[in-house]
Write an enzyme that holds these catalytic residues in place. Structure first.
Site, PDB file in Angstrom:
ATOM      1  N   SER A 141       0.855  -1.189   0.000  1.00 23.08           N
ATOM      2  CA  SER A 141       0.000   0.000   0.000  1.00 23.08           C
ATOM      3  C   SER A 141       0.888   1.235   0.000  1.00 23.08           C
ATOM      4  O   SER A 141       2.051   1.178   0.418  1.00 23.08           O
ATOM      5  CB  SER A 141      -0.843  -0.041   1.269  1.00 23.08           C
ATOM      6  OG  SER A 141      -1.318   1.236   1.585  1.00 23.08           O
ATOM      7  N   CYS A 162       0.634   3.423   2.043  1.00 18.32           N
ATOM      8  CA  CYS A 162       0.835   3.739   3.474  1.00 18.32           C
ATOM      9  C   CYS A 162       2.211   3.321   3.981  1.00 18.32           C
ATOM     10  O   CYS A 162       2.611   3.711   5.073  1.00 18.32           O
ATOM     11  CB  CYS A 162      -0.180   3.008   4.349  1.00 18.32           C
ATOM     12  SG  CYS A 162      -1.842   3.469   4.013  1.00 18.32           S
ATOM     13  N   LYS A 168       2.880  -4.488   6.285  1.00 16.55           N
ATOM     14  CA  LYS A 168       3.014  -4.484   4.824  1.00 16.55           C
ATOM     15  C   LYS A 168       4.494  -4.445   4.413  1.00 16.55           C
ATOM     16  O   LYS A 168       4.890  -5.049   3.421  1.00 16.55           O
ATOM     17  CB  LYS A 168       2.262  -3.291   4.224  1.00 16.55           C
ATOM     18  CG  LYS A 168       0.756  -3.461   4.278  1.00 16.55           C
ATOM     19  CD  LYS A 168       0.325  -4.411   3.196  1.00 16.55           C
ATOM     20  CE  LYS A 168      -1.052  -4.965   3.406  1.00 16.55           C
ATOM     21  NZ  LYS A 168      -1.386  -6.040   2.480  1.00 16.55           N
ATOM     22  N   TYR A 192      -0.303  -1.180  10.385  1.00 21.70           N
ATOM     23  CA  TYR A 192      -0.588  -1.720   9.061  1.00 21.70           C
ATOM     24  C   TYR A 192       0.657  -1.592   8.179  1.00 21.70           C
ATOM     25  O   TYR A 192       1.055  -2.538   7.494  1.00 21.70           O
ATOM     26  CB  TYR A 192      -1.750  -0.901   8.497  1.00 21.70           C
ATOM     27  CG  TYR A 192      -2.188  -1.195   7.106  1.00 21.70           C
ATOM     28  CD1 TYR A 192      -2.806  -2.397   6.789  1.00 21.70           C
ATOM     29  CD2 TYR A 192      -2.042  -0.244   6.098  1.00 21.70           C
ATOM     30  CE1 TYR A 192      -3.255  -2.642   5.502  1.00 21.70           C
ATOM     31  CE2 TYR A 192      -2.492  -0.479   4.815  1.00 21.70           C
ATOM     32  CZ  TYR A 192      -3.088  -1.684   4.517  1.00 21.70           C
ATOM     33  OH  TYR A 192      -3.529  -1.923   3.240  1.00 21.70           O
TER      34      TYR A 192
HETATM   35  N1  LIG Z   1      -8.571  -0.571  -0.575  1.00 20.09           N
HETATM   36  C1  LIG Z   1      -7.547   0.206  -0.844  1.00 20.09           C
HETATM   37  O1  LIG Z   1      -7.686   1.431  -1.038  1.00 20.09           O
HETATM   38  C2  LIG Z   1      -6.167  -0.393  -0.938  1.00 20.09           C
HETATM   39  C3  LIG Z   1      -5.113   0.468  -1.284  1.00 20.09           C
HETATM   40  C4  LIG Z   1      -3.844  -0.040  -1.381  1.00 20.09           C
HETATM   41  C5  LIG Z   1      -3.616  -1.382  -1.125  1.00 20.09           C
HETATM   42  N2  LIG Z   1      -4.639  -2.205  -0.799  1.00 20.09           N
HETATM   43  C6  LIG Z   1      -4.299  -3.623  -0.498  1.00 20.09           C
HETATM   44  O2  LIG Z   1      -5.117  -4.533  -1.177  1.00 20.09           O
HETATM   45  C7  LIG Z   1      -5.413  -5.646  -0.343  1.00 20.09           C
HETATM   46  C8  LIG Z   1      -6.917  -5.895  -0.389  1.00 20.09           C
HETATM   47  O3  LIG Z   1      -7.598  -4.733   0.051  1.00 20.09           O
HETATM   48  P1  LIG Z   1      -9.169  -4.583  -0.142  1.00 20.09           P
HETATM   49  O4  LIG Z   1      -9.441  -3.139  -0.186  1.00 20.09           O
HETATM   50  O5  LIG Z   1      -9.627  -5.486  -1.223  1.00 20.09           O
HETATM   51  O6  LIG Z   1      -9.689  -5.127   1.255  1.00 20.09           O
HETATM   52  P2  LIG Z   1     -11.075  -5.817   1.557  1.00 20.09           P
HETATM   53  O7  LIG Z   1     -12.119  -5.342   0.628  1.00 20.09           O
HETATM   54  O8  LIG Z   1     -11.303  -5.652   3.025  1.00 20.09           O
HETATM   55  O9  LIG Z   1     -10.806  -7.338   1.237  1.00 20.09           O
HETATM   56  C9  LIG Z   1      -9.919  -8.084   1.998  1.00 20.09           C
HETATM   57  C10 LIG Z   1     -10.229  -9.541   1.784  1.00 20.09           C
HETATM   58  O10 LIG Z   1      -9.293 -10.302   2.553  1.00 20.09           O
HETATM   59  C11 LIG Z   1     -10.003 -11.313   3.250  1.00 20.09           C
HETATM   60  N3  LIG Z   1      -9.330 -11.674   4.484  1.00 20.09           N
HETATM   61  C12 LIG Z   1      -8.917 -10.831   5.468  1.00 20.09           C
HETATM   62  N4  LIG Z   1      -8.362 -11.542   6.456  1.00 20.09           N
HETATM   63  C13 LIG Z   1      -8.449 -12.862   6.092  1.00 20.09           C
HETATM   64  C14 LIG Z   1      -8.074 -14.070   6.709  1.00 20.09           C
HETATM   65  N5  LIG Z   1      -7.488 -14.090   7.906  1.00 20.09           N
HETATM   66  N6  LIG Z   1      -8.307 -15.221   6.050  1.00 20.09           N
HETATM   67  C15 LIG Z   1      -8.911 -15.229   4.842  1.00 20.09           C
HETATM   68  N7  LIG Z   1      -9.287 -14.110   4.189  1.00 20.09           N
HETATM   69  C16 LIG Z   1      -9.068 -12.945   4.831  1.00 20.09           C
HETATM   70  C17 LIG Z   1     -11.353 -10.677   3.540  1.00 20.09           C
HETATM   71  O11 LIG Z   1     -12.277 -11.694   3.846  1.00 20.09           O
HETATM   72  P3  LIG Z   1     -13.725 -11.361   4.475  1.00 20.09           P
HETATM   73  O12 LIG Z   1     -14.532 -11.016   3.269  1.00 20.09           O
HETATM   74  O13 LIG Z   1     -14.120 -12.608   5.154  1.00 20.09           O
HETATM   75  O14 LIG Z   1     -13.501 -10.215   5.418  1.00 20.09           O
HETATM   76  C18 LIG Z   1     -11.629  -9.938   2.245  1.00 20.09           C
HETATM   77  O15 LIG Z   1     -12.202 -10.806   1.291  1.00 20.09           O
HETATM   78  C19 LIG Z   1      -4.923  -5.313   1.048  1.00 20.09           C
HETATM   79  O16 LIG Z   1      -3.858  -6.126   1.386  1.00 20.09           O
HETATM   80  C20 LIG Z   1      -4.496  -3.878   0.972  1.00 20.09           C
HETATM   81  O17 LIG Z   1      -3.279  -3.659   1.601  1.00 20.09           O
HETATM   82  C21 LIG Z   1      -5.922  -1.747  -0.700  1.00 20.09           C
END
Ligand SMILES: NC(=O)c1ccc[n+]([C@@H]2O[C@H](COP(=O)([O-])OP(=O)(O)OC[C@H]3O[C@@H](n4cnc5c(N)ncnc54)[C@H](OP(=O)(O)O)[C@@H]3O)[C@@H](O)[C@H]2O)c1
Length: 334
Positions: free
Chosen positions: A109, A111, A142, A138
């Protein structure tokens, strides 16, 4: 690379990023996608991850699962942020080495970069200064994921790469005010103000800070580009390439939602970091560029929001009063 891959394990496939990856891979004709819900596989459980990898033997792994959230969630759940994200990275990266995964993409990220990094932030700013304290838990997790990729590449020759996306938005986002990021938080706040005919919406700060936003399907296409064409120790940024002030963003949200009331800025509240723009020249040099302009992407995101929440009769989670109160507590410009 992907064309010859037998199967690809997209972790966190129900999330914002994971669902966009599945959508995009499918639309590009890739059929053999392996997924597992949290109930089927808790990625913080090392033995379970190992067993899953032994059974399914994916040739490509994308680490797009994680414990994610805004400032409020980071403040209230620091242990979960550092523990779960580190654990997910350790388990998936180690098991990918053990089970001879031919390519792994780890998503970090923006961050991870120092609070006062030079703008636009280039990849070599990593660990060049102190982190933003509010999301240090976080960020440290990361950074551990990045270092794991580098270490496994150095010691075992694994083709593991780490990419750093900017702020993402789009279908499948979180609108729960306790967890959401700035753009979905604003969409929800203005939508609720319109529904309730509120005369004004209050926003924190001056509106002057600038932020970069990338539509999540564009991130997914960048990930495919990285998997196909990037193999290096160094991390790679994935950004939109330009930023927008929170003031402009807020007006755009107001227009898209169709809210007629007034926006009031409470400049006694903190502005947060002034600017966070990634230098994305490295990913651009691979031939990738984002296709979705912010206004267009926001319209898709808002349509998804209306579909998922406003037409639902069962939206206790987004109960209006608590939602607006939480937005106010959160300071949605963060
Ligand atoms: N969103 C942003 O703006 C952004 C920006 C930069 C980077 N990212 C990176 O992209 C990645 C995904 O982000 P996102 O926005 O897609 O997040 P998200 O919508 O919250 O999705 C995260 C997913 O991970 C699953 N998960 C979390 N903990 C788990 C565990 N212990 N076992 C199995 N599955 C698990 C969640 O399952 P559940 O559905 O059961 O909760 C969910 O499906 C992250 O690592 C983040 O660092 C995101």
């Amino acid at each position: 690379m992907l064309e010859s891959a037998k199967s690809i394990f997209v972790t966190g496939h129900k999330g914002l990023v994971g669902s966009a990856l599945c959508r995009t891979l499918q639309s590009e004709g890739f059929r053999n996608i392996i997924t597992a819900s949290r109930q089927e596989l808790d990625l913080t459980n090392q033995a379970a991850v190992n067993e899953f990898m032994a059974t399914h033997q994916p040739s490509v792994v994308i680490v797009s699962a994680g414990h994610v959230g805004g400032i409020m969630a980071n403040n209230t759940e620091p242990a979960q942020f550092i523990f779960e994200n580190t654990q997910i990275a350790c388990n998936l990266i180690h098991a990918s080495h053990t089970h001879r995964v031919s390519k792994l993409l780890y998503l970090g990220s923006s961050c991870i970069y120092p609070k006062r990094a030079d703008q636009p932030i280039s990849e070599d700013s990593l660990l060049a200064g102190p982190l933003e304290p509010t999301n240090q838990w976080y960020a440290v997790a990361k950074i551990a994921g990045i270092k794991l990729c580098q270490a496994y590449r150095r010691q075992y020759g694994c083709d593991f790469v780490a990419a750093m996306p900017t702020n993402l938005y789009g279908p499948g986002d979180h609108y729960d005010p306790e967890r959401s990021h700035v753009l979905p938080a604003l969409l929800h706040k203005f939508s609720e103000a319109k529904r309730l005919n509120l005369p004004q919406v209050e926003c924190w700060g001056t509106g002057r800070p600038r932020r970069e936003f990338l539509y999540v399907d564009d991130l997914a296409s960048a990930c495919i580009e990285v998997l196909n064409r990037y193999s290096d120790d160094d991390i790679i940024n994935i950004g939109y390439g330009s930023d927008i002030s929170i003031l402009e963003l807020t007006s755009m949200v107001q227009e898209i939602v169709g809210y007629q009331g007034e926006i009031v800025w409470d400049s006694s509240k903190p502005d947060g970091t002034y600017r966070k723009l990634l230098n994305s020249t490295k990913i651009q040099s691979l031939g990738w560029s984002p296709k979705t302009e912010l206004r267009e992407g926001m319209r898709h995101a808002y349509a998804d929001y209306l579909d998922r929440f406003r037409r639902s009769t069962d939206n206790a989670k987004l109960s209006t009063d608590s939602a607006l109160a939480a937005n106010d507590r959160q300071g949605i410009i963060a």
